[in-house]
Design a protein around this motif. Structure first.
Motif, PDB file in Angstrom:
ATOM      1  N   VAL A   1       0.847  -1.154   0.014  1.00  0.00           N
ATOM      2  CA  VAL A   1       0.002   0.212   0.038  1.00  0.00           C
ATOM      3  C   VAL A   1       0.744   1.199   0.205  1.00  0.00           C
ATOM      4  O   VAL A   1       1.693   1.392   0.948  1.00  0.00           O
ATOM      5  CB  VAL A   1      -0.851   0.068   1.183  1.00  0.00           C
ATOM      6  N   PRO A   2       0.896   2.231  -1.069  1.00  0.00           N
ATOM      7  CA  PRO A   2       1.787   3.155  -1.078  1.00  0.00           C
ATOM      8  C   PRO A   2       1.653   4.184   0.073  1.00  0.00           C
ATOM      9  O   PRO A   2       2.660   4.637   0.164  1.00  0.00           O
ATOM     10  CB  PRO A   2       1.202   3.892  -2.666  1.00  0.00           C
ATOM     11  N   ALA A   3       0.641   4.289   0.653  1.00  0.00           N
ATOM     12  CA  ALA A   3       0.322   5.332   1.719  1.00  0.00           C
ATOM     13  C   ALA A   3       1.181   4.913   3.140  1.00  0.00           C
ATOM     14  O   ALA A   3       1.455   5.703   3.929  1.00  0.00           O
ATOM     15  CB  ALA A   3      -1.163   5.584   2.081  1.00  0.00           C
ATOM     16  N   PHE A   4       1.471   3.417   2.967  1.00  0.00           N
ATOM     17  CA  PHE A   4       2.089   3.084   4.240  1.00  0.00           C
ATOM     18  C   PHE A   4       3.320   2.331   3.973  1.00  0.00           C
ATOM     19  O   PHE A   4       3.798   1.671   4.631  1.00  0.00           O
ATOM     20  CB  PHE A   4       1.275   2.110   5.049  1.00  0.00           C
ATOM     21  N   SER A   5       4.028   2.969   2.887  1.00  0.00           N
ATOM     22  CA  SER A   5       5.326   2.279   2.300  1.00  0.00           C
ATOM     23  C   SER A   5       6.300   3.273   2.213  1.00  0.00           C
ATOM     24  O   SER A   5       5.863   4.496   1.508  1.00  0.00           O
ATOM     25  CB  SER A   5       5.077   1.357   1.128  1.00  0.00           C
TER      26      SER A   5
ATOM     27  N   THR B   1       8.693   6.611  -3.957  1.00  0.00           N
ATOM     28  CA  THR B   1       7.697   6.225  -4.911  1.00  0.00           C
ATOM     29  C   THR B   1       7.413   4.630  -4.862  1.00  0.00           C
ATOM     30  O   THR B   1       8.289   3.825  -4.761  1.00  0.00           O
ATOM     31  CB  THR B   1       7.674   6.549  -6.370  1.00  0.00           C
TER      32      THR B   1
END
Length: 120
Positions: A55-59, A76
């Motif tokens: 999950v981008p928001a948590f990585s 990114t």
């Protein structure tokens, strides 16, 4: 053995198998650049690749030197969601570093790790 006991045993075994399947479903690191313990020239980018989407928001990524100084990393997540890539604002000087990563798999499981490397 009574029917009730048989059903209890079957239910318990089923719960154990279901739990094992869910635990194995979490993303794991399958590659990194730099690789763990690598001795490299100052990297242009840093990448951690996972076995499944994150999950981008948590990585994200963070670079820390041996003295504990943190270096900002613009992070990114790849279009397929399986790799987190970062770039430092400046080239890294020679020395020992830790690439600290954090990620959450699609099932919400949060993970962290460290990849040590050396810039020569």
């Amino acid at each position: 053995m009574t029917t009730r006991k048989i059903l209890s045993v079957v239910g318990a075994v089923g719960a154990l198998l279901l739990g094992a399947t869910q635990a194995a479903a979490h993303a794991r690191v399958v590659a990194s650049n730099p690789a763990a313990s690598a001795s490299i020239a100052s990297p242009r980018s840093l990448t951690v690749t996972f076995s499944e989407r994150v999950v981008p928001a948590f990585s994200g990524l963070e670079v820390v030197n041996a003295a504990g100084a943190k270096f900002p990393v613009a992070t990114t997540v790849s279009d397929d969601g399986m790799a987190v890539t970062g770039r430092t604002a400046r080239p890294l000087a020679a020395g020992a570093y830790s690439l600290n990563w954090h990620a959450a798999s699609a099932d919400g499981h949060r993970m962290t790790g460290v990849i040590a490397f050396t810039v020569r």
